[in-house]
Write a protein that holds these residues in place. Sequence first.
Motif, PDB file in Angstrom:
ATOM      1  N   GLU A 384       0.873  -1.174   0.000  1.00 36.69           N
ATOM      2  CA  GLU A 384       0.000   0.000   0.000  1.00 36.69           C
ATOM      3  C   GLU A 384       0.910   1.223   0.000  1.00 36.69           C
ATOM      4  O   GLU A 384       1.863   1.282   0.772  1.00 36.69           O
ATOM      5  CB  GLU A 384      -0.892  -0.011   1.236  1.00 36.69           C
ATOM      6  CG  GLU A 384      -1.907  -1.139   1.169  1.00 36.69           C
ATOM      7  CD  GLU A 384      -2.882  -1.118   2.331  1.00 36.69           C
ATOM      8  OE1 GLU A 384      -2.976  -0.083   3.028  1.00 36.69           O
ATOM      9  OE2 GLU A 384      -3.540  -2.144   2.546  1.00 36.69           O
ATOM     10  N   VAL A 385       0.612   2.177  -0.872  1.00 35.45           N
ATOM     11  CA  VAL A 385       1.500   3.341  -0.977  1.00 35.45           C
ATOM     12  C   VAL A 385       0.670   4.627  -0.930  1.00 35.45           C
ATOM     13  O   VAL A 385      -0.558   4.612  -1.076  1.00 35.45           O
ATOM     14  CB  VAL A 385       2.309   3.322  -2.293  1.00 35.45           C
ATOM     15  CG1 VAL A 385       3.274   2.152  -2.319  1.00 35.45           C
ATOM     16  CG2 VAL A 385       1.379   3.275  -3.503  1.00 35.45           C
ATOM     17  N   ASP A 386       1.351   5.725  -0.759  1.00 36.84           N
ATOM     18  CA  ASP A 386       0.737   7.051  -0.771  1.00 36.84           C
ATOM     19  C   ASP A 386       0.342   7.360  -2.222  1.00 36.84           C
ATOM     20  O   ASP A 386       1.195   7.634  -3.071  1.00 36.84           O
ATOM     21  CB  ASP A 386       1.788   8.045  -0.247  1.00 36.84           C
ATOM     22  CG  ASP A 386       1.306   9.479  -0.308  1.00 36.84           C
ATOM     23  OD1 ASP A 386       0.275   9.735  -0.945  1.00 36.84           O
ATOM     24  OD2 ASP A 386       1.991  10.330   0.292  1.00 36.84           O
ATOM     25  N   THR A 387      -0.980   7.298  -2.509  1.00 32.60           N
ATOM     26  CA  THR A 387      -1.416   7.417  -3.908  1.00 32.60           C
ATOM     27  C   THR A 387      -1.207   8.828  -4.447  1.00 32.60           C
ATOM     28  O   THR A 387      -0.990   8.997  -5.647  1.00 32.60           O
ATOM     29  CB  THR A 387      -2.902   6.999  -4.061  1.00 32.60           C
ATOM     30  OG1 THR A 387      -3.682   7.733  -3.112  1.00 32.60           O
ATOM     31  CG2 THR A 387      -3.076   5.514  -3.857  1.00 32.60           C
ATOM     32  N   ALA A 389       1.362  10.748  -3.792  1.00 30.37           N
ATOM     33  CA  ALA A 389       2.774  10.772  -4.211  1.00 30.37           C
ATOM     34  C   ALA A 389       2.982   9.951  -5.479  1.00 30.37           C
ATOM     35  O   ALA A 389       3.771  10.313  -6.355  1.00 30.37           O
ATOM     36  CB  ALA A 389       3.655  10.248  -3.082  1.00 30.37           C
ATOM     37  N   SER A 395       7.400  13.865  -7.202  1.00 28.51           N
ATOM     38  CA  SER A 395       7.940  12.916  -6.216  1.00 28.51           C
ATOM     39  C   SER A 395       8.593  11.751  -6.967  1.00 28.51           C
ATOM     40  O   SER A 395       8.096  11.305  -8.003  1.00 28.51           O
ATOM     41  CB  SER A 395       6.844  12.417  -5.277  1.00 28.51           C
ATOM     42  OG  SER A 395       6.060  11.453  -5.926  1.00 28.51           O
ATOM     43  N   LEU A 400       9.339   6.295  -2.800  1.00 31.58           N
ATOM     44  CA  LEU A 400       8.244   5.478  -2.255  1.00 31.58           C
ATOM     45  C   LEU A 400       8.737   4.078  -1.926  1.00 31.58           C
ATOM     46  O   LEU A 400       8.374   3.494  -0.904  1.00 31.58           O
ATOM     47  CB  LEU A 400       7.105   5.368  -3.273  1.00 31.58           C
ATOM     48  CG  LEU A 400       6.209   6.574  -3.475  1.00 31.58           C
ATOM     49  CD1 LEU A 400       5.162   6.258  -4.533  1.00 31.58           C
ATOM     50  CD2 LEU A 400       5.515   6.910  -2.159  1.00 31.58           C
ATOM     51  N   ASP A 404       8.766   3.135   1.907  1.00 32.88           N
ATOM     52  CA  ASP A 404       7.886   2.043   2.261  1.00 32.88           C
ATOM     53  C   ASP A 404       8.655   0.915   2.938  1.00 32.88           C
ATOM     54  O   ASP A 404       8.185   0.286   3.862  1.00 32.88           O
ATOM     55  CB  ASP A 404       7.204   1.531   0.993  1.00 32.88           C
ATOM     56  CG  ASP A 404       5.875   0.905   1.314  1.00 32.88           C
ATOM     57  OD1 ASP A 404       5.080   1.603   1.956  1.00 32.88           O
ATOM     58  OD2 ASP A 404       5.657  -0.252   0.953  1.00 32.88           O
TER      59      ASP A 404
END
Length: 409
Positions: A384-387, A389, A395, A400, A404
Motif C-alpha cells: 500500500e503506498v501514498d497514492t 505521491a 515525487s 516510495l 515504504d
Amino acid sequence: MTRRTVVTIGAGQAAAVAARNLRRRGFDGRIVLLGDEPHPPYQRPPLSKEFLSGAEGLDSLWILPQKWLADNDIDIVTGVEVRRVDAATRAVQIDGGPDIEADAVLFATGGRPRTLPVPGPRPELIHYLRTLDDATRLAPQLTAGRRLAIVGAGFIGLELAATATAAGVHVTVVDPAPLPLARVIGTAMGQAVCRLHRDSGVDLRTGSALDAVRTTADGVVVDIADGSTVHADVAVVGIGITPNIDAAAATGLHLDDGIVTDAAGRTSIAHIFAAGDVARRYSPRAGAHVRLEHFDNASRQGAAVADAILDRGTGSDEPPWFWSDQHGRNLQFVGTAAGDPLIRGDLDGMDFTAVYLQGGAVCGAFSVERGEDIMAVRELLGREVDTAALCDEDSDLWDLVYDDEEVHA
Ligand SMILES: Cc1cc2nc3c(=O)[nH]c(=O)nc-3n(C[C@H](O)[C@H](O)[C@H](O)COP(=O)(O)OP(=O)(O)OC[C@H]3O[C@@H](n4cnc5c(N)ncnc54)[C@H](O)[C@@H]3O)c2cc1C
C-alpha cells in the motif's frame, strides 16, 4: 565415467538460456539442443520490429554467439523434429534419426500461430509471424503504398501495424474485441493504445466479428460483420498461438493448455522439465498454474530449469514483465491489471505510467516511454503506498520504494 547429457527439445529462447546457464554453473556434461527450424537459437522480438523494418540484420538476432558455442561445446542440431521421449529410459526419439539418450530433458517447444481457414485462389497472400522465415517472407511485402490487412489486434498485430505504417504501408487492423489488449492491460489502457494507433495513421477497426477472410485474383478481402469490407494486397493473421505439445503428449506428460510443471519447471515425469511459452508453471505468487508468452518469462524459466537440473534453487517467481515497441514508443507492463489505474504523467501526450491497485495495494503497471517507472513499481507490488505521491510527478517513485521499506522494516 560417462558424461551426463542434457537434451532440449526446441532450440529457442528458453532452451538457449538453459544451455548458457548450465555451463555458467559449471555443468561439464553434454548439452544437445534439438530444433525443428533451420536456424540456431534466435530472438523473436525483433521479428515484428527492427528486423522486419530492416533497421537490424540477422547478426543481431542470434542468442548464443558462435565463439561461445564453440568454446562451450554445445551441440545444436537444426531441422529435426522430436517425436517423443521414452519416459522410462529418457531416449529422445527424433523423426528419421537415431535416439539420443539423455539424463535430463527440457521441453522448450514454444507455440505456433493459430490459423484461420482462408478460401480463395491466392493463399500465398496470407502470412503469419512467428519465425525468422515468416519475417523474411513478409518483409519484402511491406513497401510504401501497399495495403496490409492485419487480423488480430494483439501485440504481434499491433507491432506489425506500427512497423508497416512507418514504412508507408496503408494498414488496417481488424479485431472483434471492442478494444485492443484490454484483456491484458484493462479498458482505460486499451483506449490509450487504440488512440496511439489511430493517431499514427492505422485504420483500427474493433468491435465487430469477422465474417470471412478470403483471397481473390486481386488480393485479400476481409468481410466484417458490420457490413464493411477491407481490401488489401496482403494480410497477416495474428490471432495468438497454441502451445506445441505433440511430443509432450506422446511422452505422456501431464498437459493443460501447455505442459504442467511445478515452480522449478519439473513436469509430471522425473528428469523431464518444461520452460517458456509451452510451460504452465505453478506460480506461488499467483497461487495457480500460469502459462505466459513473454521473452523475460522464457529466459527466467530456462535459467530456473538449468538450476533444477543441477539440483540448485527452487525456481523463479518474478511477476510477469514484458515490453513492446509501437510507433516509436516503448510500452512496458508488469504484474497484473485491475480496474481503473492511477495515472502518473501525461496520458494525452503518451508519456505516462498507469498504476493498478487491488485492495489498496499496488498490483501492476503499464507505462509508455517510462521503463524506469516500471522498475520502481515492480518493487512496490503488493504494498500500500501514498497514492497522491504516486501520481505526483515531482515525487520520485524510488523514494516510495525506500520509504515504504523503512515503514515495513
Ligand atoms: C514476432 C514476435 C515478437 C515478439 N515480441 C516480444 C516482445 O516485444 N516482448 C516480449 O516479452 N515477448 C515478445 N515475443 C514473445 C517471445 O519471443 C517468446 O515468448 C519467446 O520466444 C518464447 O521462447 P520459447 O523458448 O518458449 O519458444 P520459442 O522461442 O518459440 O522456441 C521454441 C522452438 O521449439 C521448436 N519446436 C517445437 N516443437 C518441436 C519439436 N517437436 N522438435 C524440435 N523443435 C521443436 C519451435 O519450432 C521453436 O523453434 C515475441 C514473439 C514473436 C513471435
